[in-house]
Write a protein that holds these residues in place. Sequence first.
Motif, mmCIF file in Angstrom:
data_model
loop_
_atom_site.group_PDB
_atom_site.id
_atom_site.type_symbol
_atom_site.label_atom_id
_atom_site.label_comp_id
_atom_site.label_asym_id
_atom_site.label_seq_id
_atom_site.Cartn_x
_atom_site.Cartn_y
_atom_site.Cartn_z
ATOM 1 N N GLU A 7 -2.067 43.419 27.536
ATOM 2 C CA GLU A 7 -2.115 42.005 27.148
ATOM 3 C C GLU A 7 -3.424 41.669 26.431
ATOM 4 O O GLU A 7 -3.436 40.926 25.455
ATOM 5 N N THR A 8 -4.517 42.225 26.930
ATOM 6 C CA THR A 8 -5.829 41.903 26.356
ATOM 7 C C THR A 8 -6.077 42.593 25.013
ATOM 8 O O THR A 8 -7.057 42.288 24.343
ATOM 9 N N ASP A 9 -5.171 43.484 24.626
ATOM 10 C CA ASP A 9 -5.333 44.193 23.347
ATOM 11 C C ASP A 9 -4.860 43.363 22.160
ATOM 12 O O ASP A 9 -5.216 43.653 21.018
ATOM 13 N N HIS B 30 -4.418 39.843 20.033
ATOM 14 C CA HIS B 30 -5.035 38.543 19.801
ATOM 15 C C HIS B 30 -3.972 37.573 19.292
ATOM 16 O O HIS B 30 -3.218 37.905 18.377
#
Length: 214
Positions: A173-175, A177
């Motif tokens: 998920e954090t990869d 933007h």
Amino acid sequence: MTQTVWIARHGNRIDFVNPEWFNTAERRYDPHLSPDGRVQARQLADRLAGENITHIFASPFLRTVETADAVAEVLDLPLQLDWGLAEWLNPEWMSEMPETLSVEHLSAKFPRIDPTYTGGKAYYPETWPACLKRTGETAKRLVKAYPEDNLLFVGHGASVLGTAMGLIPTLRETDVHASLCCLVKLVKESGEWVMELNGDTSHLDETEEVVRFN
């Protein structure tokens, strides 16, 4: 054979600019674009001109339809609405299943909408993992249905993440933007999807400093 999928988030929404809008709105969970959001949508459309996109799919929420319609106008393409790209139906954000305009109403207002297209489904209430699975399965379904075409998905922050992760399962998920009116570009070569753009906003005159999802 190479295939490209572009993923865009909608432009700025009226309740982000004027939070009081929510208190008197007829459809509280279906805000339209703000004036600057409409500018962002036109800038997104100009950015995608000449990219050989052949199909545009959008969430049926008004802000995504307005954003996608601006692109469809510049690219001279029809617009297909798919609930598989819809907002995360989060009960902490929404007290009930969000009401949206009917396809008939939307296609009368936005003539580029194809009213005969029937896409995926979304169910309220929905957990975050279920949202990611729904949007990821939608991406896989659409690229399988149109394997020789370049596609544009116009959705929400959640569906930007979910569709990208659906095609590239190694992504976290954090990869990904997912700011307002951003672009993610995925390219399939030799059977593998790779990310060439991640939340790109270089086409926008104004961008948000803090990414908001609700």
